[in-house]
Design an enzyme around this catalytic site. Structure first.
Site, PDB file in Angstrom:
ATOM      1  N   GLU A  63       0.817  -1.219   0.000  1.00 37.88           N
ATOM      2  CA  GLU A  63       0.000   0.000   0.000  1.00 37.88           C
ATOM      3  C   GLU A  63       0.843   1.257   0.000  1.00 37.88           C
ATOM      4  O   GLU A  63       0.508   2.249  -0.634  1.00 37.88           O
ATOM      5  CB  GLU A  63      -0.939   0.018   1.204  1.00 37.88           C
ATOM      6  CG  GLU A  63      -1.734   1.311   1.279  1.00 37.88           C
ATOM      7  CD  GLU A  63      -2.822   1.316   2.324  1.00 37.88           C
ATOM      8  OE1 GLU A  63      -2.847   0.410   3.174  1.00 37.88           O
ATOM      9  OE2 GLU A  63      -3.658   2.232   2.274  1.00 37.88           O
ATOM     10  N   ASP A  80      -0.613  -5.317   2.712  1.00 41.77           N
ATOM     11  CA  ASP A  80      -1.013  -4.113   3.416  1.00 41.77           C
ATOM     12  C   ASP A  80      -0.329  -4.180   4.776  1.00 41.77           C
ATOM     13  O   ASP A  80      -0.696  -5.020   5.597  1.00 41.77           O
ATOM     14  CB  ASP A  80      -2.545  -4.048   3.563  1.00 41.77           C
ATOM     15  CG  ASP A  80      -2.995  -2.670   4.021  1.00 41.77           C
ATOM     16  OD1 ASP A  80      -4.193  -2.350   3.850  1.00 41.77           O
ATOM     17  OD2 ASP A  80      -2.167  -1.912   4.570  1.00 41.77           O
ATOM     18  N   ILE A  82      -0.416  -2.332   7.394  1.00 37.63           N
ATOM     19  CA  ILE A  82      -1.425  -2.174   8.454  1.00 37.63           C
ATOM     20  C   ILE A  82      -2.768  -1.934   7.780  1.00 37.63           C
ATOM     21  O   ILE A  82      -3.016  -0.841   7.245  1.00 37.63           O
ATOM     22  CB  ILE A  82      -1.110  -1.000   9.411  1.00 37.63           C
ATOM     23  CG1 ILE A  82       0.275  -1.121  10.029  1.00 37.63           C
ATOM     24  CG2 ILE A  82      -2.182  -0.935  10.509  1.00 37.63           C
ATOM     25  CD1 ILE A  82       0.657   0.043  10.944  1.00 37.63           C
ATOM     26  N   ASP A  83      -3.618  -2.942   7.770  1.00 36.52           N
ATOM     27  CA  ASP A  83      -4.975  -2.724   7.254  1.00 36.52           C
ATOM     28  C   ASP A  83      -5.838  -2.353   8.451  1.00 36.52           C
ATOM     29  O   ASP A  83      -5.927  -3.108   9.418  1.00 36.52           O
ATOM     30  CB  ASP A  83      -5.502  -3.979   6.568  1.00 36.52           C
ATOM     31  CG  ASP A  83      -6.809  -3.682   5.872  1.00 36.52           C
ATOM     32  OD1 ASP A  83      -6.804  -2.879   4.928  1.00 36.52           O
ATOM     33  OD2 ASP A  83      -7.848  -4.224   6.297  1.00 36.52           O
ATOM     34  N   THR A  85      -5.616   1.267   9.352  1.00 36.71           N
ATOM     35  CA  THR A  85      -4.655   2.251   9.889  1.00 36.71           C
ATOM     36  C   THR A  85      -5.315   3.215  10.856  1.00 36.71           C
ATOM     37  O   THR A  85      -4.769   3.515  11.928  1.00 36.71           O
ATOM     38  CB  THR A  85      -3.986   3.026   8.735  1.00 36.71           C
ATOM     39  OG1 THR A  85      -3.214   2.113   7.946  1.00 36.71           O
ATOM     40  CG2 THR A  85      -3.080   4.124   9.254  1.00 36.71           C
ATOM     41  N   ASP A 207      -5.925  -4.615   0.143  1.00 34.96           N
ATOM     42  CA  ASP A 207      -6.935  -4.770   1.196  1.00 34.96           C
ATOM     43  C   ASP A 207      -7.511  -6.182   1.233  1.00 34.96           C
ATOM     44  O   ASP A 207      -8.013  -6.624   2.261  1.00 34.96           O
ATOM     45  CB  ASP A 207      -8.082  -3.778   0.963  1.00 34.96           C
ATOM     46  CG  ASP A 207      -7.670  -2.316   1.131  1.00 34.96           C
ATOM     47  OD1 ASP A 207      -8.037  -1.504   0.261  1.00 34.96           O
ATOM     48  OD2 ASP A 207      -6.971  -2.003   2.112  1.00 34.96           O
TER      49      ASP A 207
HETATM   50  C1  LIP Z   1      -8.898   0.439   4.985  1.00 34.89           C
HETATM   51  C2  LIP Z   1      -9.801  -0.719   4.668  1.00 34.89           C
HETATM   52  C3  LIP Z   1     -11.227  -0.393   5.077  1.00 34.89           C
HETATM   53  C4  LIP Z   1     -11.703   0.780   4.298  1.00 34.89           C
HETATM   54  C5  LIP Z   1     -10.802   1.957   4.562  1.00 34.89           C
HETATM   55  C6  LIP Z   1      -9.339   1.657   4.257  1.00 34.89           C
HETATM   56  P1  LIP Z   1      -6.290   0.899   5.284  1.00 34.89           P
HETATM   57  O1  LIP Z   1      -7.568   0.123   4.630  1.00 34.89           O
HETATM   58  O2  LIP Z   1      -9.384  -1.872   5.340  1.00 34.89           O
HETATM   59  O3  LIP Z   1     -12.092  -1.477   4.833  1.00 34.89           O
HETATM   60  O4  LIP Z   1     -13.034   1.074   4.633  1.00 34.89           O
HETATM   61  O5  LIP Z   1     -11.237   3.032   3.741  1.00 34.89           O
HETATM   62  O6  LIP Z   1      -9.191   1.429   2.872  1.00 34.89           O
HETATM   63  O7  LIP Z   1      -6.223   2.216   4.574  1.00 34.89           O
HETATM   64  O8  LIP Z   1      -6.549   1.068   6.730  1.00 34.89           O
HETATM   65  O9  LIP Z   1      -5.109   0.040   4.975  1.00 34.89           O
END
Ligand code: LIP
Length: 260
Positions: A63, A80, A82-83, A85, A207
């Site tokens: 990412e 990713d 940290i998914d 964040t 994601d």
């Molecule tokens: C997030 C996703 C989440 C989405 C957020 C963002 P990140 O990823 O896991 O489902 O709603 O907009 O994309 O940015 O925390 O890696």
């Protein structure tokens, strides 16, 4: 290789816990509520180094490296760091390290690790899915008994009208909603039968690359919200569900696909 990737995910997860202890430095990205932390960038550098050591010939997309996606041919690690964040920044405990290994557009290995709960979801194509080593499988709940989770693509609000209309239609046919802020983790919760469906109208391959392998190996279905094949070289909508919910949920998504 799956075990090596699981260990890498655990080590990356320890970096998140360390960052919480030492303090998190936050930077803004484009769009409302779109953040990156020093930890995201450090974890991604760690993952790239470690995964390249596992398979040097595989491509790498993360990412935080500014590329949008993987080429459609060959092997690619799609990660990713940290998914979730924003959840990480707010200490909500619902953030994961997500690693997917995709070959010619097919997810072959998925590892999604939540260091805050100690839960490691993993799968290898053709060999099932597991949570901390124990097999997992999607639920058999039909949509009327389903907990449906969703993400709002808060960074890009051009799909808001469509999303709220689709959610209203879904809510008329399901038991209840949940929304936790991490697509990868929620798709894994569908794989484990804790949730029954997940919807988001625009996500990046990082994601869902890891979680898609886990969900498929747990007996679930995952496509775009238009019923198409998930791409790993472009952004897409995502509908993830158990087999009992999928068709009805897809029909609702298709009936509300207009963003006017
Ligand atoms: C997030 C996703 C989440 C989405 C957020 C963002 P990140 O990823 O896991 O489902 O709603 O907009 O994309 O940015 O925390 O890696």
């Amino acid at each position: 290789m799956r075990e090596a990737i699981e260990q890498i995910a655990r080590s990356a997860g320890a970096m998140l816990l360390d960052a919480v202890e030492q303090g998190i430095t936050v930077h803004e990205k484009d769009g409302i509520g779109n953040f990156v932390t020093d930890c995201d960038e450090a974890v991604q550098r760690f993952l790239q180094r470690e995964l390249k050591a596992v398979w040097p010939e595989a491509a790498f997309v993360g990412e935080e490296d500014g590329k949008d996606a993987c080429r459609s041919q060959g092997a690619c690690f799609i990660v990713d760091p940290i998914d979730g964040t924003t959840n990480f920044i707010r200490s909500l405990g619902s953030s994961v390290v997500s690693i997917g290994l995709v070959e010619n557009g097919v997810p072959k290995i998925g590892v999604v690790y939540n260091p805050f709960s100690g839960e490691l979801f993993s799968a290898e194509r053709g060999r099932g899915a597991a949570l901390n080593g124990s097999p997992i499988h999607v639920s058999g709940r039909p949509l009327k008994n389903a907990l449906v989770s969703f993400g709002m693509t808060s960074y890009q609000r051009d799909l808001t009208v469509r999303m709220f209309r689709t959610l209203q239609a879904l809510f008329e046919h399901c038991e209840d909603f949940r929304s936790f802020g991490s697509a990868a983790l929620d798709i894994c919760r569908v794989a484990a039968g804790r949730l029954d469906a997940y919807l988001e109208l625009r996500l990046h391959p990082w994601d869902y690359a890891g979680a898609s392998c886990i969900l498929l190996e747990a007996g679930g279905r995952i496509t775009t919200a238009e019923g198409g094949t998930l791409p790993f070289d472009a952004t897409a909508s995502v509908l993830a569900a158990n087999g009992a919910c999928y068709e009805e949920a897809l029909a609702i998504c298709l009936n509300n696909a207009d963003n006017a």
